[in-house]
Design a protein around this motif. Structure first.
Motif, PDB file in Angstrom:
ATOM      1  N   GLY A 184     -34.446   3.915 -22.127  1.00 23.33           N
ATOM      2  CA  GLY A 184     -35.413   4.955 -21.798  1.00 23.33           C
ATOM      3  C   GLY A 184     -34.815   5.981 -20.851  1.00 23.33           C
ATOM      4  N   ILE A 185     -35.099   7.270 -21.101  1.00 19.42           N
ATOM      5  CA  ILE A 185     -34.520   8.368 -20.319  1.00 19.42           C
ATOM      6  C   ILE A 185     -35.630   9.009 -19.493  1.00 19.42           C
ATOM      7  N   ALA A 186     -35.569   8.863 -18.174  1.00 13.67           N
ATOM      8  CA  ALA A 186     -36.598   9.405 -17.294  1.00 13.67           C
ATOM      9  C   ALA A 186     -36.433  10.913 -17.143  1.00 13.67           C
ATOM     10  N   ALA A 187     -37.564  11.595 -16.902  1.00 17.23           N
ATOM     11  CA  ALA A 187     -37.525  13.044 -16.719  1.00 17.23           C
ATOM     12  C   ALA A 187     -36.975  13.423 -15.354  1.00 17.23           C
ATOM     13  N   ALA A 188     -37.139  12.577 -14.348  1.00 23.14           N
ATOM     14  CA  ALA A 188     -36.619  12.821 -13.003  1.00 23.14           C
ATOM     15  C   ALA A 188     -36.661  11.513 -12.234  1.00 23.14           C
ATOM     16  N   ALA A 189     -36.062  11.523 -11.055  1.00 23.83           N
ATOM     17  CA  ALA A 189     -36.003  10.304 -10.251  1.00 23.83           C
ATOM     18  C   ALA A 189     -37.133  10.194  -9.249  1.00 23.83           C
ATOM     19  N   THR A 190     -37.975  11.232  -9.160  1.00 25.60           N
ATOM     20  CA  THR A 190     -38.974  11.270  -8.095  1.00 25.60           C
ATOM     21  C   THR A 190     -40.369  11.526  -8.628  1.00 25.60           C
ATOM     22  N   MET A 191     -41.340  11.420  -7.740  1.00 27.62           N
ATOM     23  CA  MET A 191     -42.734  11.712  -8.041  1.00 27.62           C
ATOM     24  C   MET A 191     -43.306  12.624  -6.952  1.00 27.62           C
ATOM     25  N   ALA A 192     -44.249  13.463  -7.332  1.00 28.00           N
ATOM     26  CA  ALA A 192     -45.095  14.214  -6.395  1.00 28.00           C
ATOM     27  C   ALA A 192     -44.368  15.235  -5.542  1.00 28.00           C
ATOM     28  N   LEU A 193     -43.129  15.599  -5.892  1.00 28.04           N
ATOM     29  CA  LEU A 193     -42.511  16.714  -5.181  1.00 28.04           C
ATOM     30  C   LEU A 193     -43.138  18.002  -5.707  1.00 28.04           C
ATOM     31  N   ASP A 251     -45.930  12.902 -11.199  1.00 29.14           N
ATOM     32  CA  ASP A 251     -44.996  11.768 -11.265  1.00 29.14           C
ATOM     33  C   ASP A 251     -44.130  11.934 -12.510  1.00 29.14           C
ATOM     34  N   TYR A 252     -42.829  12.107 -12.314  1.00 32.37           N
ATOM     35  CA  TYR A 252     -41.901  12.378 -13.420  1.00 32.37           C
ATOM     36  C   TYR A 252     -40.964  11.212 -13.725  1.00 32.37           C
ATOM     37  N   ARG A 253     -41.272  10.014 -13.272  1.00 32.04           N
ATOM     38  CA  ARG A 253     -40.332   8.896 -13.436  1.00 32.04           C
ATOM     39  C   ARG A 253     -40.485   8.170 -14.771  1.00 32.04           C
ATOM     40  N   TYR A 254     -41.002   8.863 -15.769  1.00 26.41           N
ATOM     41  CA  TYR A 254     -41.292   8.256 -17.060  1.00 26.41           C
ATOM     42  C   TYR A 254     -40.497   8.946 -18.160  1.00 26.41           C
ATOM     43  N   VAL A 255     -40.676   8.436 -19.372  1.00 27.80           N
ATOM     44  CA  VAL A 255     -39.923   8.943 -20.528  1.00 27.80           C
ATOM     45  C   VAL A 255     -40.818   9.877 -21.331  1.00 27.80           C
ATOM     46  N   TRP A 256     -40.631  11.162 -21.169  1.00 26.03           N
ATOM     47  CA  TRP A 256     -41.246  12.136 -22.060  1.00 26.03           C
ATOM     48  C   TRP A 256     -40.417  12.161 -23.349  1.00 26.03           C
ATOM     49  N   LEU A 257     -41.052  11.993 -24.487  1.00 26.18           N
ATOM     50  CA  LEU A 257     -40.289  12.015 -25.739  1.00 26.18           C
ATOM     51  C   LEU A 257     -39.529  13.325 -25.875  1.00 26.18           C
ATOM     52  N   ARG A 258     -40.158  14.427 -25.492  1.00 26.04           N
ATOM     53  CA  ARG A 258     -39.514  15.733 -25.595  1.00 26.04           C
ATOM     54  C   ARG A 258     -38.266  15.805 -24.706  1.00 26.04           C
ATOM     55  N   ASP A 259     -38.431  15.495 -23.422  1.00 26.67           N
ATOM     56  CA  ASP A 259     -37.320  15.597 -22.485  1.00 26.67           C
ATOM     57  C   ASP A 259     -36.188  14.656 -22.881  1.00 26.67           C
ATOM     58  N   ALA A 260     -36.576  13.444 -23.303  1.00 29.87           N
ATOM     59  CA  ALA A 260     -35.562  12.474 -23.707  1.00 29.87           C
ATOM     60  C   ALA A 260     -34.818  12.949 -24.952  1.00 29.87           C
ATOM     61  N   ILE A 313     -47.131  11.069 -25.782  1.00 35.25           N
ATOM     62  CA  ILE A 313     -46.044  12.014 -25.531  1.00 35.25           C
ATOM     63  C   ILE A 313     -45.083  11.478 -24.473  1.00 35.25           C
ATOM     64  N   MET A 314     -45.481  10.410 -23.789  1.00 34.45           N
ATOM     65  CA  MET A 314     -44.631   9.822 -22.770  1.00 34.45           C
ATOM     66  C   MET A 314     -44.944   8.338 -22.615  1.00 34.45           C
ATOM     67  N   TYR A 315     -43.943   7.598 -22.093  1.00 34.91           N
ATOM     68  CA  TYR A 315     -44.042   6.150 -21.946  1.00 34.91           C
ATOM     69  C   TYR A 315     -43.305   5.730 -20.676  1.00 34.91           C
ATOM     70  N   GLY A 316     -43.484   4.465 -20.310  1.00 32.99           N
ATOM     71  CA  GLY A 316     -42.675   3.885 -19.249  1.00 32.99           C
ATOM     72  C   GLY A 316     -41.254   3.669 -19.727  1.00 32.99           C
ATOM     73  N   LEU A 317     -40.377   3.270 -18.830  1.00 33.25           N
ATOM     74  CA  LEU A 317     -38.955   3.166 -19.155  1.00 33.25           C
ATOM     75  C   LEU A 317     -38.662   2.112 -20.209  1.00 33.25           C
ATOM     76  N   ALA A 318     -39.552   1.149 -20.375  1.00 33.08           N
ATOM     77  CA  ALA A 318     -39.375   0.143 -21.428  1.00 33.08           C
ATOM     78  C   ALA A 318     -40.368   0.348 -22.562  1.00 33.08           C
ATOM     79  N   GLY A 319     -41.067   1.487 -22.558  1.00 38.21           N
ATOM     80  CA  GLY A 319     -42.035   1.775 -23.601  1.00 38.21           C
ATOM     81  C   GLY A 319     -43.470   1.452 -23.221  1.00 38.21           C
ATOM     82  N   GLU A 320     -43.733   1.206 -21.940  1.00 39.75           N
ATOM     83  CA  GLU A 320     -45.100   0.916 -21.499  1.00 39.75           C
ATOM     84  C   GLU A 320     -46.003   2.119 -21.777  1.00 39.75           C
ATOM     85  N   ARG A 321     -47.253   1.825 -22.134  1.00 39.92           N
ATOM     86  CA  ARG A 321     -48.203   2.879 -22.481  1.00 39.92           C
ATOM     87  C   ARG A 321     -49.186   3.202 -21.359  1.00 39.92           C
ATOM     88  N   ASP A 322     -49.427   2.266 -20.481  1.00 43.58           N
ATOM     89  CA  ASP A 322     -50.451   2.441 -19.448  1.00 43.58           C
ATOM     90  C   ASP A 322     -49.829   3.162 -18.251  1.00 43.58           C
TER      91      ASP A 322
END
Length: 598
Positions: A246-255, A266-275, A311-320
């Motif tokens: 999984g490819i995260a959009a960024a390393a941080t949240m709430a900046l 919060d950008y620490r997730y996998v956006w299908l587009r960004d990935a 459109i986005m998931y957790g780093l292992a594909g989590e949906r919640d």
């Protein structure tokens, strides 16, 4: 108070990441994974939210820093009179996944170079986004000190120096002379397990440097800005989870996108587009195996009914990824609310399927073989696009206002059908190609009729506004870069979205995004304009804009999401994959344009 965004450098083990300030404070670290709760969260508050400070005792010491070659071993050099010392910060890469779930390490090695220097350190451990005070105890000896902190499922062990408890923090002092090396180790482990053994730091630092350098040595780029390209690709790799792909959009949240504002995500997730776009950048530089791993990740994440596509998931594909507010954090420079999770996961963004199919098509053209399930997966995604063809969406920028038929989104639906047709025509794969051609033609007719006003493309049907996402239309092959409609669109972007010479995503004062406040210039959009300039012969403007943009990287080559041209500072989450992959594309475009006859 946290440092400015551009004052941070990244440490990574391809599972999580830490941000280290110029003054030696680790103000952000989530353990054991990038999207886990924070252990050090001072980035969004202060020392009460967790941090690890390490710096000379004398405030007059001056510092400089760099990475050790093409790695994420950060060397901060401190000079005070005749004394010189360095701090080498790194996260061991830890190649064994079975070990990774049992421990995660961060090492700070102090090296005496010349003379003698006193250092002080202060560590505040705050698990679970600083929502609970840990239980801390000393378990070591005078010769081998060890501090252990526990809270719920998490524990950390700190080794290497004596620390004394002061007001729910731990402080200590140490001195290094020329030739000395002092290793400070922090190890996360599940609290129900025994404390792991200390690392052999000499072995770990060499293994970690060799891993990063050997990866960087495979990068193929002979054009301009090679150093920026290599560092950007390294940052993209650092945001890619070593186990899951999984490819995260960024390393941080709430900046914040505006200091003191509410646009804090919060950008620490996998956006299908960004990935997908990250993957294209890696593909263009020789990393085909990354595409294979991400395709497997995609299959796991999307498994089941395409109607359930997010459109986005957790780093292992989590949906919640439920979005919620953390009231205990005041926010970066009091930019609140501080949000964890991301409500955009529930949005419909019509461009996403097109981005994924464009990337998988590029991987196919680069030589990636079909797996048993790869083409069936793509066919299901094409079917999903056809079923949603009339539906308005929230668009590339995931607006929180009313949905529209965004022109960029409609073009990406066109691209989904176009890549499906190419798969049949160019690679002999099976599918209802006549139907796909018909849908592709239908989308082109619609876009040409409703997505163009006064000779230029528009942000969405029914408006005369433009949007920086329109710069992507030539990149996916919808039109030529020198199409008169595209040239007119660029002119409108220059007139309305570049008040200070850098490109903004859209005009926020139209209310299209349903949010209060404003934002800075979006760095990826400006890199897209570099590419557009380069491929349409505006070479001097392309190089001038590229020089300005690369000049906005910090001292270790990092870019966040946006830039405030008035205050002269970075904004938004960092390091931002979108910014760095766009930098790589722009550099490639400049390299190609240099070989074209003028």
């Amino acid at each position: 108070m946290a440092a400015r965004i551009e004052d941070y450098a990244l440490l990574s083990n391809c599972r999580t990441a830490a941000l280290v300030s110029r003054t030696g404070s680790i103000d952000w670290l989530c353990l054991p994974r990038l999207d886990s709760p924070s252990v050090f969260g001072a980035l969004l508050g202060d020392e009460a939210h967790g941090r690890w400070e390490l710096h000379p005792a004398d405030a007059d010491a001056e510092c400089s820093r760099r990475y050790d070659g093409d790695t994420f071993v950060l060397i901060t050099r401190w000079e005070l009179g005749d004394a010189i010392a360095e701090v080498h910060d790194f996260m061991p890469i830890g190649l064994d996944p079975d070990v990774a779930i049992r421990r995660t390490d961060l090492v700070r090695r102090i090296v005496g170079v010349q003379g003698e220097m006193d250092f002080v350190q202060q560590i505040s451990i705050r698990f679970d986004y600083a929502r609970g005070m840990p239980w801390v105890r000393q378990t070591g000896t005078a010769d081998e000190p060890c501090l252990v902190a526990m809270g719920g499922p998490d524990a950390v062990a700190f080794r290497g120096a004596q620390l004394t408890a002061v007001d729910h923090q731990h402080r200590g002092e140490l001195t290094v002379s020329a030739g000395d090396e002092r290793d400070l180790q922090l190890t996360w482990f599940p609290s129900h397990r025994e404390v792991p053994a200390p690392l052999v730091v000499d072995d770990e630092v060499e293994r970690t440097k060799d891993w990063w350098q050997s990866w960087a040595d495979r990068i193929s780029h002979d054009g301009p800005r090679r150093g920026d390209v290599v560092r950007s690709l390294l940052l993209l790799r650092a945001l890619t989870n070593h186990e899951t792909g999984g490819i995260a959009a960024a390393a941080t949240m709430a900046l914040p996108e505006e200091i003191g504002g509410v646009r804090n995500w919060d950008y620490r997730y996998v956006w299908l587009r960004d990935a997908a776009l990250t993957l294209e950048a890696l593909l263009d530089h020789g990393f085909l195996t990354v595409a294979d791993r991400w395709r497997e990740w995609l299959l796991r994440a999307v498994a089941g009914d395409p109607a359930d596509l997010q459109i986005m998931y957790g780093l292992a594909g989590e949906r919640d990824l439920l979005e919620r507010v953390l009231p205990g954090f005041p926010g970066f420079e009091k930019s609140s609310p501080v949000r964890v999770g991301n409500g955009a996961a529930a949005q419909y963004q019509a461009d996403v399927v097109g981005e994924v199919l464009v990337t998988l098509s590029a991987a196919r053209a680069a030589g990636l073989d079909e797996s048993e399930f790869s083409w069936p997966l793509e066919r299901q995604l094409v079917r999903f696009a056809s079923e949603q063809i009339e539906r308005p969406d929230q668009g590339l920028w995931e607006i929180r206002g009313d949905p529209h038929h965004f022109t960029h989104s409609r073009v990406m639906i066109w691209a989904a059908f176009d890549r499906a047709v190419r798969a049949v025509e160019d690679f002999g794969l099976e599918g209802p190609v006549e139907r796909w051609r018909g849908l592709r033609d239908r989308m082109r007719h619609e876009i040409d009729e409703q997505g163009v006003v006064e000779g230029h493309f528009v942000q969405y049907y029914g408006t005369t506004e433009v949007d920086a996402s329109l710069l992507l239309l030539p990149q996916v092959g919808y039109c030529r870069p020198d199409d008169p409609r595209m040239l007119a669109t660029v002119e409108r972007i220059e007139q309305t979205l570049m008040p200070d010479g850098l490109v903004r995503r859209y005009r926020t004062d139209t209310g299209v995004d349903g949010l209060a406040g404003t934002e800075g210039a979006f760095l990826a959009c400006s890199f897209w304009l570099v590419e557009q300039y380069a491929v349409t012969g505006r070479h001097e403007e392309a190089h001038a804009l590229m020089d300005r943009l690369c000049g906005l990287t910090n001292d270790v080559g990092m870019l966040s999401e946006e830039y405030d041209t008035v205050a002269g500072r970075q904004l938004g989450n960092t390091p931002q994959a979108f910014s760095h992959l766009a930098l790589v594309r722009a550099a490639d475009a400049l390299a190609r344009s240099a070989h074209r006859p003028r």
